[in-house]
Design a protein around this motif. Structure first.
Motif: not given
Length: 253
Positions: A64-73, A119-129
């Protein structure tokens, strides 16, 4: 939230409710990352909507972390998360084949509940910034529950428990993340046209649809996607699980 130009993550986006959601978000102008355990299915949808596809096992922290990071890029920090990935096992506690294996129960909870939380925890960790938008809003997460969370049928012990957990975590998650400008909601769909149901004989599909008070038919994935978009656009919707079921209340079997 203004959907146009916003980066979005849709899990289970390769088929069913997730696919319909990915298509609706793309049509509304979002930059959609289609996440699915089936990489080929995700890629097929992404190509059609002008999005990006990433293989993702929502129940695995690293995947999940890898997918979210790839999507961010690809699209920047996602401000929208829609969790549609899930499984729907049917097994009695005490069936003809014996007692239900503990792994079957744990599997449903791991994918449907733990996966949604992951997914919620990883999403929230990024969008909080991220920089807040109108009214201080930073992001919106929408999880998929089920009316089985309230009226689980015989054979749905594992599924109902996992979806009941999704309902149960919605309000406390929304309360915790509210100071960060992150909203959390859930949708509890009834009987919808999914690949599994569409594979049934037409008479069986008609019978299931007739059990819905009104409209007396199976729900359409596009109707689920419409509600996703409505939740995103209405900032006052927070901490709520919305039933989308045509007033259906399921019988024991």
């Amino acid at each position: 939230m203004d959907i146009e130009g916003t980066a979005a993550l849709v899990t289970g986006g390769g088929s069913g409710l997730g696919e319909a959601t990915a298509r609706a978000l793309a049509q509304a102008g979002a930059q959609v990352a289609v996440l699915d355990r089936d990489a080929e299915a995700a890629q097929a949808v992404a190509m059609q909507i002008g999005g990006a596809a990433f293989a993702c096992d929502v129940s695995d922290a690293a995947s999940a972390q890898e997918a979210i990071e790839a999507a961010r890029q690809a699209h920047g920090t996602a401000r929208i998360l829609v969790n549609c990935a899930g499984i729907a096992p049917v097994r009695k506690i005490l069936g003809r084949q014996g007692v239900m294996a503990l792994e079957e129960f744990a599997g449903a909870v791991t994918v449907n509940l733990v996966g949604s939380f992951n997914m919620l925890r990883l999403f929230s960790d990024r969008v909080q910034h991220a920089e807040p938008g109108a009214g201080g809003e930073r992001g919106v997460a929408i999880n998929t529950a089920s009316i089985a969370a309230y009226e689980g049928q015989i054979g749905q012990t594992a599924y109902a428990a996992s979806k009941g957990g999704v309902v149960g975590m919605t309000l406390p998650a929304a309360r915790e993340l509210a100071p960060l400008g992150i909203r959390v909601c859930a949708i509890a769909p009834g009987i919808f046209e999914t690949a599994m149901l569409k594979g049934l004989p037409e008479a069986a599909q008609d019978s299931l649809g007739a059990s819905v008070p009104f409209p007396s038919r199976l729900g359409r994935p596009a109707e689920f996607a419409d509600l996703v978009c409505a939740i995103l656009r209405n900032q006052m919707l927070n901490g709520e699980t919305i039933r989308l079921d045509g007033a259906l209340r399921m019988a024991p079997r």
